[in-house]
Design an enzyme around this catalytic site. Sequence first.
Site, PDB file in Angstrom:
ATOM      1  N   SER A 255     -11.252   1.636   3.225  1.00 34.21           N
ATOM      2  CA  SER A 255     -10.551   2.069   1.968  1.00 34.21           C
ATOM      3  C   SER A 255      -9.669   3.125   2.317  1.00 34.21           C
ATOM      4  O   SER A 255      -9.682   4.036   3.122  1.00 34.21           O
ATOM      5  CB  SER A 255     -11.874   2.869   1.198  1.00 34.21           C
ATOM      6  OG  SER A 255     -11.462   3.870   0.565  1.00 34.21           O
ATOM      7  N   GLY A 256      -8.225   3.094   1.478  1.00 37.32           N
ATOM      8  CA  GLY A 256      -7.160   4.127   1.545  1.00 37.32           C
ATOM      9  C   GLY A 256      -7.589   5.631   1.186  1.00 37.32           C
ATOM     10  O   GLY A 256      -7.246   6.363   2.094  1.00 37.32           O
TER      11      GLY A 256
ATOM     12  N   ASP B  46     -10.647   4.317 -10.987  1.00 39.64           N
ATOM     13  CA  ASP B  46     -10.150   4.949  -9.729  1.00 39.64           C
ATOM     14  C   ASP B  46      -9.145   5.808  -9.842  1.00 39.64           C
ATOM     15  O   ASP B  46      -8.115   5.571 -10.491  1.00 39.64           O
ATOM     16  CB  ASP B  46     -10.027   3.960  -8.856  1.00 39.64           C
ATOM     17  CG  ASP B  46      -9.694   4.260  -7.044  1.00 39.64           C
ATOM     18  OD1 ASP B  46      -9.894   5.591  -7.176  1.00 39.64           O
ATOM     19  OD2 ASP B  46      -9.854   3.469  -6.214  1.00 39.64           O
TER      20      ASP B  46
ATOM     21  N   GLY C 292      -5.343   2.316  -1.818  1.00 40.99           N
ATOM     22  CA  GLY C 292      -4.634   1.804  -0.625  1.00 40.99           C
ATOM     23  C   GLY C 292      -4.904   0.399  -0.558  1.00 40.99           C
ATOM     24  O   GLY C 292      -4.053  -0.442  -0.368  1.00 40.99           O
ATOM     25  N   THR C 293      -6.277   0.169  -0.507  1.00 43.30           N
ATOM     26  CA  THR C 293      -6.493  -1.343  -0.388  1.00 43.30           C
ATOM     27  C   THR C 293      -6.036  -2.231  -1.537  1.00 43.30           C
ATOM     28  O   THR C 293      -5.673  -3.244  -1.497  1.00 43.30           O
ATOM     29  CB  THR C 293      -7.911  -1.366  -0.185  1.00 43.30           C
ATOM     30  OG1 THR C 293      -8.627  -0.827  -1.323  1.00 43.30           O
ATOM     31  CG2 THR C 293      -8.493  -1.021   1.175  1.00 43.30           C
TER      32      THR C 293
END
Length: 300
Positions: free
Chosen positions: A90-91, A262, A267-268
């Site tokens: 997870s970013g 979100d 990032g993902t």
Amino acid sequence: MGFKRFFNAVETHSGEPMRVITGGVPHIPGNSVYEQMKWLEENDDQVRMLMLREPRGYPPVCCNLVVPPKHPDAAAGFIIMEQTEYVVMSGGNTISVATVLLETGMIPMQEPVTEFILEAPAGLIGIKAQCCNGKVTQVTFRNVPAFAVHLDKEIDVPHLGKVTVDVAWGGMFYVLADVRQFKGVDLIPKHGAEICRIPSLILAAAQEQLPVAHPHYPGIGITNALLSGPTSNPNADWKNAVRVGSGLVDLNNPATWTAALDRCPCGTGTCAKMAVLHAKGHLPLNQAFRHEGLLGIVYT
């Protein structure tokens, strides 16, 4: 492990609230951080539930557990715990963990830039942190390889009809759809309810109709959904909104067709979108890409 525990945790915010446990959890078996994550998932999920559910948690929060690294090149490891699953990467959580490790002194800070490697369940993540006056001001990271799985697949989505989607891996499997397929819906805050409902339905349908398999992480399926579309922001190339669920979607139960949105750059999800664009020939490998989140976050 018993039920009486005293954890040390740091509260952070990297677009979403991210809790980072820095101590208090006993030894977790496993020869890699991935194996440790699986052990927790199968044997001691109460740690995740304790941190993410009321009264200590709430729907938007994520939690990370810092563990000693198993790989010799890593400075630290971390296990990511989210509302509905353990994720291998997870970013936003990576950024929070890197910040906590530096600002608490668990990893020595060097100004103006500190570089080190973290071991996520997905593998090694390269960190580059900008630092000033003892604080982390910016974090960038090198993610695990991203790849597209399904391109331009038409699926039948109850209450929406036929929808064209892509599926890609960016550290999690995402189903991605262009918002322009849905009349009267734009990626703007006032359409938030529909931006939650539509990807919730798409996610459940994609889970049923589009099989996926990661070569290193058996059993991981599609767990996230992302809507994207054009942006009017001159500093961005594309715009996205990512669904964050707090429970499973039941296509027969309208009460489950909702979620949060979100607020972190995701990032993902960005990497999954980039993999799709590259697979379609729209994004050469040497081309910069700037994504705009729903609340105006722009990042590369």
